[in-house]
Design a protein around this motif. Structure first.
Motif, PDB file in Angstrom:
ATOM      1  N   ILE A 160     -26.095  29.179 -19.730  1.00  0.00           N
ATOM      2  CA  ILE A 160     -25.026  27.948 -19.459  1.00  0.00           C
ATOM      3  C   ILE A 160     -25.198  27.773 -20.638  1.00  0.00           C
ATOM      4  O   ILE A 160     -23.131  26.928 -20.056  1.00  0.00           O
ATOM      5  CB  ILE A 160     -25.990  27.524 -18.501  1.00  0.00           C
ATOM      6  N   TYR A 161     -25.248  27.268 -20.829  1.00  0.00           N
ATOM      7  CA  TYR A 161     -24.623  26.331 -22.044  1.00  0.00           C
ATOM      8  C   TYR A 161     -23.728  27.230 -23.448  1.00  0.00           C
ATOM      9  O   TYR A 161     -22.198  26.756 -23.416  1.00  0.00           O
ATOM     10  CB  TYR A 161     -25.066  26.137 -23.264  1.00  0.00           C
ATOM     11  N   LEU A 162     -24.000  28.298 -23.793  1.00  0.00           N
ATOM     12  CA  LEU A 162     -23.176  29.460 -24.437  1.00  0.00           C
ATOM     13  C   LEU A 162     -21.753  30.127 -23.428  1.00  0.00           C
ATOM     14  O   LEU A 162     -20.898  29.981 -24.231  1.00  0.00           O
ATOM     15  CB  LEU A 162     -23.939  30.457 -24.595  1.00  0.00           C
ATOM     16  N   ASN A 163     -21.868  30.281 -21.936  1.00  0.00           N
ATOM     17  CA  ASN A 163     -20.834  31.143 -21.309  1.00  0.00           C
ATOM     18  C   ASN A 163     -19.815  29.076 -21.405  1.00  0.00           C
ATOM     19  O   ASN A 163     -18.938  29.775 -21.066  1.00  0.00           O
ATOM     20  CB  ASN A 163     -21.369  31.884 -20.273  1.00  0.00           C
ATOM     21  N   THR A 164     -20.150  28.495 -20.478  1.00  0.00           N
ATOM     22  CA  THR A 164     -19.308  27.441 -20.030  1.00  0.00           C
ATOM     23  C   THR A 164     -18.447  26.985 -21.570  1.00  0.00           C
ATOM     24  O   THR A 164     -17.218  26.401 -21.256  1.00  0.00           O
ATOM     25  CB  THR A 164     -20.016  25.886 -19.559  1.00  0.00           C
ATOM     26  N   HIS A 165     -18.923  26.988 -22.456  1.00  0.00           N
ATOM     27  CA  HIS A 165     -18.823  26.233 -24.001  1.00  0.00           C
ATOM     28  C   HIS A 165     -17.408  27.120 -24.186  1.00  0.00           C
ATOM     29  O   HIS A 165     -16.383  27.305 -24.813  1.00  0.00           O
ATOM     30  CB  HIS A 165     -19.436  25.831 -24.828  1.00  0.00           C
ATOM     31  N   ALA A 166     -18.080  28.484 -23.772  1.00  0.00           N
ATOM     32  CA  ALA A 166     -17.242  29.516 -24.385  1.00  0.00           C
ATOM     33  C   ALA A 166     -15.672  29.327 -23.442  1.00  0.00           C
ATOM     34  O   ALA A 166     -14.362  29.639 -23.967  1.00  0.00           O
ATOM     35  CB  ALA A 166     -17.379  30.861 -24.186  1.00  0.00           C
ATOM     36  N   ALA A 167     -15.878  28.850 -22.280  1.00  0.00           N
ATOM     37  CA  ALA A 167     -14.940  28.971 -21.068  1.00  0.00           C
ATOM     38  C   ALA A 167     -13.812  27.870 -21.782  1.00  0.00           C
ATOM     39  O   ALA A 167     -12.760  28.040 -21.385  1.00  0.00           O
ATOM     40  CB  ALA A 167     -15.615  29.171 -19.594  1.00  0.00           C
ATOM     41  N   LEU A 199     -15.284  26.658 -14.954  1.00  0.00           N
ATOM     42  CA  LEU A 199     -15.861  28.009 -13.799  1.00  0.00           C
ATOM     43  C   LEU A 199     -16.222  28.899 -14.475  1.00  0.00           C
ATOM     44  O   LEU A 199     -17.486  29.083 -13.424  1.00  0.00           O
ATOM     45  CB  LEU A 199     -15.402  27.676 -12.840  1.00  0.00           C
ATOM     46  N   PRO A 200     -15.176  30.020 -14.087  1.00  0.00           N
ATOM     47  CA  PRO A 200     -15.389  31.617 -14.685  1.00  0.00           C
ATOM     48  C   PRO A 200     -16.843  31.549 -15.503  1.00  0.00           C
ATOM     49  O   PRO A 200     -17.843  32.953 -15.233  1.00  0.00           O
ATOM     50  CB  PRO A 200     -14.417  32.029 -15.018  1.00  0.00           C
ATOM     51  N   GLY A 201     -16.558  30.611 -16.459  1.00  0.00           N
ATOM     52  CA  GLY A 201     -17.924  31.319 -17.259  1.00  0.00           C
ATOM     53  C   GLY A 201     -19.006  30.113 -17.757  1.00  0.00           C
ATOM     54  O   GLY A 201     -19.790  30.647 -17.573  1.00  0.00           O
ATOM     55  N   VAL A 204     -20.276  32.762 -14.580  1.00  0.00           N
ATOM     56  CA  VAL A 204     -21.425  33.840 -15.793  1.00  0.00           C
ATOM     57  C   VAL A 204     -22.767  33.099 -16.357  1.00  0.00           C
ATOM     58  O   VAL A 204     -24.394  33.810 -16.137  1.00  0.00           O
ATOM     59  CB  VAL A 204     -20.086  34.657 -16.759  1.00  0.00           C
ATOM     60  N   GLY A 205     -22.851  32.473 -17.346  1.00  0.00           N
ATOM     61  CA  GLY A 205     -24.072  31.361 -17.694  1.00  0.00           C
ATOM     62  C   GLY A 205     -24.623  31.180 -16.018  1.00  0.00           C
ATOM     63  O   GLY A 205     -26.630  31.450 -16.124  1.00  0.00           O
ATOM     64  N   LEU A 206     -24.750  30.624 -15.368  1.00  0.00           N
ATOM     65  CA  LEU A 206     -25.173  31.039 -14.204  1.00  0.00           C
ATOM     66  C   LEU A 206     -25.920  31.962 -14.259  1.00  0.00           C
ATOM     67  O   LEU A 206     -27.519  31.572 -12.989  1.00  0.00           O
ATOM     68  CB  LEU A 206     -24.922  30.041 -13.350  1.00  0.00           C
ATOM     69  N   LEU A 257     -32.689  38.883  -6.738  1.00  0.00           N
ATOM     70  CA  LEU A 257     -31.994  40.178  -5.561  1.00  0.00           C
ATOM     71  C   LEU A 257     -31.518  39.005  -4.689  1.00  0.00           C
ATOM     72  O   LEU A 257     -29.970  38.486  -5.136  1.00  0.00           O
ATOM     73  CB  LEU A 257     -32.230  40.826  -5.112  1.00  0.00           C
ATOM     74  N   VAL A 258     -31.163  38.185  -4.163  1.00  0.00           N
ATOM     75  CA  VAL A 258     -31.321  37.321  -3.497  1.00  0.00           C
ATOM     76  C   VAL A 258     -30.634  35.497  -4.640  1.00  0.00           C
ATOM     77  O   VAL A 258     -29.560  35.384  -4.113  1.00  0.00           O
ATOM     78  CB  VAL A 258     -33.056  36.340  -2.469  1.00  0.00           C
ATOM     79  N   SER A 259     -31.114  35.473  -5.027  1.00  0.00           N
ATOM     80  CA  SER A 259     -31.145  34.515  -5.739  1.00  0.00           C
ATOM     81  C   SER A 259     -29.300  34.504  -6.556  1.00  0.00           C
ATOM     82  O   SER A 259     -28.507  33.963  -6.589  1.00  0.00           O
ATOM     83  CB  SER A 259     -31.538  33.812  -7.054  1.00  0.00           C
ATOM     84  N   ASP A 260     -29.706  36.087  -7.319  1.00  0.00           N
ATOM     85  CA  ASP A 260     -28.115  36.478  -8.023  1.00  0.00           C
ATOM     86  C   ASP A 260     -27.144  36.807  -7.154  1.00  0.00           C
ATOM     87  O   ASP A 260     -26.206  36.303  -7.155  1.00  0.00           O
ATOM     88  CB  ASP A 260     -28.869  37.678  -8.861  1.00  0.00           C
ATOM     89  N   SER A 261     -27.017  37.146  -5.891  1.00  0.00           N
ATOM     90  CA  SER A 261     -26.516  36.875  -4.824  1.00  0.00           C
ATOM     91  C   SER A 261     -26.320  35.542  -4.206  1.00  0.00           C
ATOM     92  O   SER A 261     -25.155  35.858  -3.997  1.00  0.00           O
ATOM     93  CB  SER A 261     -26.724  38.450  -3.626  1.00  0.00           C
ATOM     94  N   ALA A 262     -26.766  34.867  -4.053  1.00  0.00           N
ATOM     95  CA  ALA A 262     -26.203  33.345  -3.610  1.00  0.00           C
ATOM     96  C   ALA A 262     -25.458  32.945  -5.011  1.00  0.00           C
ATOM     97  O   ALA A 262     -24.383  32.392  -4.038  1.00  0.00           O
ATOM     98  CB  ALA A 262     -27.656  32.858  -3.908  1.00  0.00           C
ATOM     99  N   VAL A 263     -25.764  33.180  -5.973  1.00  0.00           N
ATOM    100  CA  VAL A 263     -24.866  32.385  -7.203  1.00  0.00           C
ATOM    101  C   VAL A 263     -23.229  33.493  -6.207  1.00  0.00           C
ATOM    102  O   VAL A 263     -22.136  32.878  -7.323  1.00  0.00           O
ATOM    103  CB  VAL A 263     -25.112  32.750  -8.699  1.00  0.00           C
TER     104      VAL A 263
END
Length: 279
Positions: A160-167, A199-201, A204-206, A257-263
């Protein structure tokens, strides 16, 4: 008048041809429940191979055997208890990791001092195998729930940190200059520029964090645990109960699968303003 009509008539097919050519480059319309095709096909192949006697039932039981075992464990009350325990561990670690990753990314992305203090430390943490920290965390926190939640939080906060920071680092500086020209306050700048750009990054991290929480849980629940899906699978290994192990794996897979689909669903709703290849 006829010349104008002829020009319009000639231009119209050219425009429609360009539109048709442009549409061929896209993947096409999203198919309903497309993500279930792969798992259903895998299940069908598993069932067909089991029915044909191509699989060793001691190593890989048939799907109907796994369903019967799962129903028996559920009726006995073992499976609901283990599922609830695993969900509580995963949810606690995920919540802590989510908050830590997002806050640290904002602090490092909006301040050079924060970046100097945080970014290098997080990347150092990323270079250390998280599961290798288990013995040290057991010494620090004991063998109870605390060390399991802490390890899951670490597994979650890093992506979460890496992708949000990169965004955040990728936000065009012209938007910053525009905000300065418009005289936006710090709060308005964060709300109107920083958050939409990050938010996009963040999503991805989420998604990576959600998957990581389940992967970490599988390992942690087989270490000094007395309940949970991982503990159930570890006990089944000792008694050679491959059907119970497969029940645990199926439950983990369904939760993942369910948690990833929810995100994914939340991401599409929140970022509905974006026009992307997968839209």
């Amino acid at each position: 008048m006829s010349a104008v009509t002829t020009t319009v008539a000639v231009a119209a097919p050219e425009v429609s041809t360009q539109v048709r050519r442009r549409r061929r480059l896209s993947p096409g319309r999203r198919l309903p429940a497309a993500r279930l095709v792969g798992p259903v096909l895998l299940l069908a192949l598993w069932a067909a191979a089991s029915a044909a006697g191509r699989l060793d039932t001691a190593a890989i039981p048939a799907p109907w055997t796994v369903v019967e075992t799962g129903a028996h464990l559920w009726t006995a009350g073992t499976l609901p208890t283990d599922i609830l325990t695993s969900l509580q561990r995963a949810a606690s670690g995920f919540a802590i990791g989510l908050a830590a990753g997002a806050l640290l990314a904002l602090a490092a992305g909006l301040s050079r001092v924060g970046e100097a203090l945080i970014d290098g430390t997080v990347n150092l943490n990323r270079a250390i195998p998280t599961l290798g920290l288990i013995p040290l965390f057991i010494l620090w926190l004991g063998i109870g729930e605390s060390f399991k939640v802490a390890i899951i939080a670490i597994v979650v906060y890093i992506p979460i940190y890496l992708n949000t920071h990169a965004a955040l680092a990728g936000i065009d500086h012209r938007y910053v200059e525009l905000a300065e020209v418009q005289g936006l306050s710090r709060f308005a700048f964060v709300r109107q520029i920083v958050i939409p750009g990050a938010l996009p990054g963040f999503f991805v991290g989420l998604r990576l964090g959600v998957t990581g929480s389940w992967l970490g849980l599988v390992v942690l629940e087989q270490i000094n645990a007395t309940s949970g899906l991982g503990y159930m699978m570890f006990q089944a290994q000792n008694y050679g109960q491959s059907d119970v192990i497969l029940v645990g794996l199926v439950v983990y897979g369904v939760f993942g699968l369910v948690s990833d689909s929810a995100v994914r669903l939340i991401e599409r709703r929140v970022l509905s303003w974006r026009r992307t290849l997968s839209s």
